[in-house]
Write a protein that holds these residues in place. Structure first.
Motif, PDB file in Angstrom:
ATOM      1  N   ALA A  42       0.830  -1.204   0.000  1.00  0.00           N
ATOM      2  CA  ALA A  42       0.000   0.000   0.000  1.00  0.00           C
ATOM      3  C   ALA A  42       0.866   1.255   0.000  1.00  0.00           C
ATOM      4  CB  ALA A  42      -0.924  -0.008   1.222  1.00  0.00           C
ATOM      5  N   ARG A  43       1.949   1.233   0.752  1.00  0.00           N
ATOM      6  CA  ARG A  43       2.847   2.393   0.772  1.00  0.00           C
ATOM      7  C   ARG A  43       3.623   2.505  -0.529  1.00  0.00           C
ATOM      8  NH1 ARG A  43       4.458   6.726   0.403  1.00  0.00           N
ATOM      9  NH2 ARG A  43       5.910   7.844   1.793  1.00  0.00           N
ATOM     10  N   PHE A  44       4.057   1.375  -1.076  1.00  0.00           N
ATOM     11  CA  PHE A  44       4.864   1.402  -2.286  1.00  0.00           C
ATOM     12  C   PHE A  44       4.109   2.033  -3.452  1.00  0.00           C
ATOM     13  CE2 PHE A  44       6.425  -0.623  -6.221  1.00  0.00           C
ATOM     14  CZ  PHE A  44       7.740  -0.195  -6.173  1.00  0.00           C
ATOM     15  N   GLU A  45       2.814   1.778  -3.541  1.00  0.00           N
ATOM     16  CA  GLU A  45       2.030   2.311  -4.649  1.00  0.00           C
ATOM     17  C   GLU A  45       2.051   3.832  -4.718  1.00  0.00           C
ATOM     18  OE1 GLU A  45      -1.564  -0.378  -5.951  1.00  0.00           O
ATOM     19  OE2 GLU A  45      -1.665  -0.016  -3.784  1.00  0.00           O
ATOM     20  N   THR A  46       2.362   4.499  -3.615  1.00  0.00           N
ATOM     21  CA  THR A  46       2.343   5.965  -3.566  1.00  0.00           C
ATOM     22  C   THR A  46       3.720   6.599  -3.699  1.00  0.00           C
ATOM     23  OG1 THR A  46       2.591   6.107  -1.149  1.00  0.00           O
ATOM     24  CG2 THR A  46       0.372   5.800  -2.004  1.00  0.00           C
ATOM     25  N   VAL A  47       4.777   5.783  -3.609  1.00  0.00           N
ATOM     26  CA  VAL A  47       6.137   6.326  -3.471  1.00  0.00           C
ATOM     27  C   VAL A  47       6.577   7.123  -4.694  1.00  0.00           C
ATOM     28  CG1 VAL A  47       8.583   5.682  -3.343  1.00  0.00           C
ATOM     29  CG2 VAL A  47       6.943   4.684  -1.739  1.00  0.00           C
ATOM     30  N   LEU A  48       6.458   6.543  -5.887  1.00  0.00           N
ATOM     31  CA  LEU A  48       7.002   7.193  -7.079  1.00  0.00           C
ATOM     32  C   LEU A  48       6.340   8.544  -7.331  1.00  0.00           C
ATOM     33  CD1 LEU A  48       8.987   7.028  -9.407  1.00  0.00           C
ATOM     34  CD2 LEU A  48       7.226   5.875 -10.755  1.00  0.00           C
ATOM     35  N   ASP A  49       5.024   8.608  -7.263  1.00  0.00           N
ATOM     36  CA  ASP A  49       4.331   9.881  -7.488  1.00  0.00           C
ATOM     37  C   ASP A  49       4.745  10.921  -6.454  1.00  0.00           C
ATOM     38  OD1 ASP A  49       3.033   8.820  -9.652  1.00  0.00           O
ATOM     39  OD2 ASP A  49       1.165   8.397  -8.585  1.00  0.00           O
ATOM     40  N   GLU A  50       4.936  10.477  -5.230  1.00  0.00           N
ATOM     41  CA  GLU A  50       5.357  11.389  -4.162  1.00  0.00           C
ATOM     42  C   GLU A  50       6.723  12.002  -4.467  1.00  0.00           C
ATOM     43  OE1 GLU A  50       6.830  10.543   0.313  1.00  0.00           O
ATOM     44  OE2 GLU A  50       4.760   9.945  -0.085  1.00  0.00           O
ATOM     45  N   LEU A  51       7.643  11.191  -4.968  1.00  0.00           N
ATOM     46  CA  LEU A  51       8.981  11.689  -5.283  1.00  0.00           C
ATOM     47  C   LEU A  51       8.972  12.567  -6.535  1.00  0.00           C
ATOM     48  CD1 LEU A  51      11.113   8.503  -4.562  1.00  0.00           C
ATOM     49  CD2 LEU A  51      11.003  10.578  -3.189  1.00  0.00           C
ATOM     50  N   VAL A  52       8.219  12.156  -7.544  1.00  0.00           N
ATOM     51  CA  VAL A  52       8.155  12.934  -8.783  1.00  0.00           C
ATOM     52  C   VAL A  52       7.605  14.329  -8.521  1.00  0.00           C
ATOM     53  CG1 VAL A  52       7.001  13.098 -11.024  1.00  0.00           C
ATOM     54  CG2 VAL A  52       8.035  10.940 -10.311  1.00  0.00           C
ATOM     55  N   ALA A  53       6.687  14.450  -7.588  1.00  0.00           N
ATOM     56  CA  ALA A  53       6.085  15.748  -7.288  1.00  0.00           C
ATOM     57  C   ALA A  53       7.111  16.759  -6.795  1.00  0.00           C
ATOM     58  CB  ALA A  53       4.980  15.575  -6.247  1.00  0.00           C
ATOM     59  N   GLU A  54       8.215  16.283  -6.216  1.00  0.00           N
ATOM     60  CA  GLU A  54       9.243  17.185  -5.685  1.00  0.00           C
ATOM     61  C   GLU A  54      10.595  16.968  -6.361  1.00  0.00           C
ATOM     62  OE1 GLU A  54       8.727  18.518  -1.426  1.00  0.00           O
ATOM     63  OE2 GLU A  54       8.272  16.369  -1.213  1.00  0.00           O
ATOM     64  N   LEU A  55      10.569  16.339  -7.538  1.00  0.00           N
ATOM     65  CA  LEU A  55      11.823  15.957  -8.187  1.00  0.00           C
ATOM     66  C   LEU A  55      12.701  17.159  -8.497  1.00  0.00           C
ATOM     67  CD1 LEU A  55      13.476  13.618  -9.217  1.00  0.00           C
ATOM     68  CD2 LEU A  55      12.259  13.775 -11.402  1.00  0.00           C
ATOM     69  N   ARG A  56      12.110  18.259  -8.916  1.00  0.00           N
ATOM     70  CA  ARG A  56      12.924  19.425  -9.249  1.00  0.00           C
ATOM     71  C   ARG A  56      13.745  19.891  -8.052  1.00  0.00           C
ATOM     72  NH1 ARG A  56      10.816  24.992 -12.226  1.00  0.00           N
ATOM     73  NH2 ARG A  56      12.858  26.049 -12.251  1.00  0.00           N
ATOM     74  N   THR A  57      13.140  19.943  -6.882  1.00  0.00           N
ATOM     75  CA  THR A  57      13.867  20.364  -5.678  1.00  0.00           C
ATOM     76  C   THR A  57      14.847  19.293  -5.228  1.00  0.00           C
ATOM     77  OG1 THR A  57      11.939  21.653  -5.006  1.00  0.00           O
ATOM     78  CG2 THR A  57      13.589  21.223  -3.318  1.00  0.00           C
ATOM     79  N   LEU A  58      14.479  18.037  -5.401  1.00  0.00           N
ATOM     80  CA  LEU A  58      15.365  16.945  -5.003  1.00  0.00           C
ATOM     81  C   LEU A  58      16.657  16.933  -5.816  1.00  0.00           C
ATOM     82  CD1 LEU A  58      12.751  14.089  -4.565  1.00  0.00           C
ATOM     83  CD2 LEU A  58      14.222  15.028  -2.768  1.00  0.00           C
ATOM     84  N   ARG A  59      16.631  17.488  -7.004  1.00  0.00           N
ATOM     85  CA  ARG A  59      17.822  17.502  -7.856  1.00  0.00           C
ATOM     86  C   ARG A  59      18.694  18.731  -7.634  1.00  0.00           C
ATOM     87  NH1 ARG A  59      15.109  15.427 -13.576  1.00  0.00           N
ATOM     88  NH2 ARG A  59      15.310  13.190 -13.148  1.00  0.00           N
ATOM     89  N   LEU A  60      18.291  19.613  -6.739  1.00  0.00           N
ATOM     90  CA  LEU A  60      19.091  20.804  -6.444  1.00  0.00           C
ATOM     91  C   LEU A  60      20.105  20.496  -5.349  1.00  0.00           C
ATOM     92  CD1 LEU A  60      16.312  23.551  -6.361  1.00  0.00           C
ATOM     93  CD2 LEU A  60      17.895  23.026  -8.237  1.00  0.00           C
ATOM     94  N   PRO A  61      21.328  21.016  -5.461  1.00  0.00           N
ATOM     95  CA  PRO A  61      22.316  20.783  -4.396  1.00  0.00           C
ATOM     96  C   PRO A  61      21.909  21.459  -3.098  1.00  0.00           C
ATOM     97  CG  PRO A  61      23.137  22.384  -5.986  1.00  0.00           C
ATOM     98  CD  PRO A  61      21.870  21.837  -6.567  1.00  0.00           C
ATOM     99  N   LEU A  62      22.289  20.850  -1.988  1.00  0.00           N
ATOM    100  CA  LEU A  62      22.024  21.447  -0.692  1.00  0.00           C
ATOM    101  C   LEU A  62      22.859  22.703  -0.517  1.00  0.00           C
ATOM    102  CD1 LEU A  62      20.939  18.480  -0.218  1.00  0.00           C
ATOM    103  CD2 LEU A  62      21.499  18.876   2.183  1.00  0.00           C
ATOM    104  N   ASP A  63      22.254  23.719   0.022  1.00  0.00           N
ATOM    105  CA  ASP A  63      22.962  24.958   0.321  1.00  0.00           C
ATOM    106  C   ASP A  63      23.886  24.728   1.513  1.00  0.00           C
ATOM    107  OD1 ASP A  63      23.417  27.667   1.607  1.00  0.00           O
ATOM    108  OD2 ASP A  63      22.289  28.272  -0.166  1.00  0.00           O
ATOM    109  N   ARG A  64      25.085  25.313   1.437  1.00  0.00           N
ATOM    110  CA  ARG A  64      26.055  25.137   2.525  1.00  0.00           C
ATOM    111  C   ARG A  64      25.511  25.634   3.866  1.00  0.00           C
ATOM    112  NH1 ARG A  64      31.728  24.733   0.847  1.00  0.00           N
ATOM    113  NH2 ARG A  64      31.806  24.392  -1.391  1.00  0.00           N
ATOM    114  N   ASP A  65      24.623  26.626   3.817  1.00  0.00           N
ATOM    115  CA  ASP A  65      24.056  27.183   5.043  1.00  0.00           C
ATOM    116  C   ASP A  65      22.653  26.659   5.319  1.00  0.00           C
ATOM    117  OD1 ASP A  65      26.336  28.809   5.429  1.00  0.00           O
ATOM    118  OD2 ASP A  65      25.549  30.265   3.987  1.00  0.00           O
TER     119      ASP A  65
END
Length: 337
Positions: A42-65
């Protein structure tokens, strides 16, 4: 395409959705296992859509601060937290995606009646171990020599994780793997408190296994894969046979980085492999170095210790890990693999 699942031998399950490909195993009472598998699906069925929704931010490098996570999803936030300790260098939350997904799914099995469980996401593994339980994990470093039709592959290394240790995550990174690497390690396998932490740390340590040699070929990541989060950063695409002294220097550079992470509490232990040589970063308080047993004896194993490698004499590729049924102990130090 929607998420897919299929039963595997020995009560295991295969879950797949887009790039996410999991093998799940668990042992315990039948009712608890059924509930755990149902909750995991049940949890797995939701995982990919959840990640895709924030993919643009997930691909940004972490700010040093960076002090406040900009992400909303549970898995995305876990990825960000796992990578935050490394924000002084270029790193994006995607460095922890496989481990973070495995860690999310293992939660479905953390219930009464399940003795042990594992979620293997392409070699990044999350564990559930009830008190007194343990799991034996095998390292197969050269995928090219595996004959899957012949059954279980020969192991290059193996180790045992006990419930009494803090290890609940195992991950591997290297230039031969499915993800990019800046270094020349064939594989770096890390044991940590969680799969997300292990995933991020394995990436960082593998990047540190490096040496200067004009014959090592690197290319901008976005010339190899246009959807990469690494942009124009050059990644390793070919490593020629190197002199033993060069391999040793590269491994020692990685080992120093692993030691730093260990002292900071970010990893429990690690195994670094490059061109048929390896170094281990063990935990002396848990598994002090001891004379190696003969392969036939199976004695001398310590909880949380690093595995003894098995010589193949062949080139190695990034490891694939899965729970197995045999292990010999191994200590710390450089060993011909």
């Amino acid at each position: 395409m929607s998420a897919q699942r299929a039963p595997l031998p020995n009560g295991r399950w295969h879950f797949q959705h887009g790039p996410i490909d999991l093998v799940i195993g668990a042992e315990g009472d039948a009712a608890a296992l059924a509930a755990g598998h149902a909750a995991a699906w049940a949890r797995f069925e939701t995982v990919l859509d959840e990640l895709v929704a924030e993919l643009r931010t997930l691909r940004l490098p972490l700010d040093r601060d960076a002090h406040r996570c900009p992400l909303q999803g549970v898995i995305a936030r876990r990825m960000w937290r796992a990578c935050r300790p490394y924000r002084s260098q270029f790193i994006t939350p995607m460095a922890a995606v496989a481990g973070a997904v495995a860690q999310e799914l293992i939660g479905a099995y953390e219930r009464e009646g399940i003795r042990r469980a594992w979620v293997n996401n392409g070699g990044d593994i999350a564990l559930h171990l009830a008190p007194g339980a343990s799991v034996k994990v095998g390292l197969c470093a050269d995928l090219a020599r595996i004959d899957f039709a012949a059954g279980a592959p020969p192991l290059d290394a193996d180790f045992e994780v006990h419930a009494s240790t803090p290890v609940r995550g195992i991950a591997t990174s290297g230039w031969r793997g499915r993800s990019f690497s800046l270094g020349i390690a064939d594989s770096v396998t890390v044991l940590a408190r969680s799969a997300a932490q292990a995933d991020a740390a394995a990436t960082v340590i593998a990047n540190a296994v490096d040496v200067t040699d004009a014959r090592i070929e690197r290319r901008p990541a976005n010339q190899i894969r246009d959807d990469t989060d690494l942009g124009t950063i050059e990644v390793t695409v070919h490593v020629p046979p190197l002199a033993a002294e060069q391999v040793q220097r590269a491994l020692q550079a990685g080992r120093r980085r692993a030691r730093e992470l260990q002292r900071s509490g970010l990893i429990h232990a690690a195994l670094l492999v490059c061109q048929d040589r390896c170094v281990g970063v063990a935990v002396e308080a848990v598994a002090p170095p001891s004379p190696r047993p003969s392969p036939a004896s199976g004695r001398g194993r310590q909880a949380g210790s690093l595995p003894r490698t098995r010589g193949s004499g062949r080139g190695r590729q990034a490891s694939s890990l899965a729970p197995v049924l045999g292990a010999e102990g191994w200590g710390e130090g450089e060993t011909p693999a």
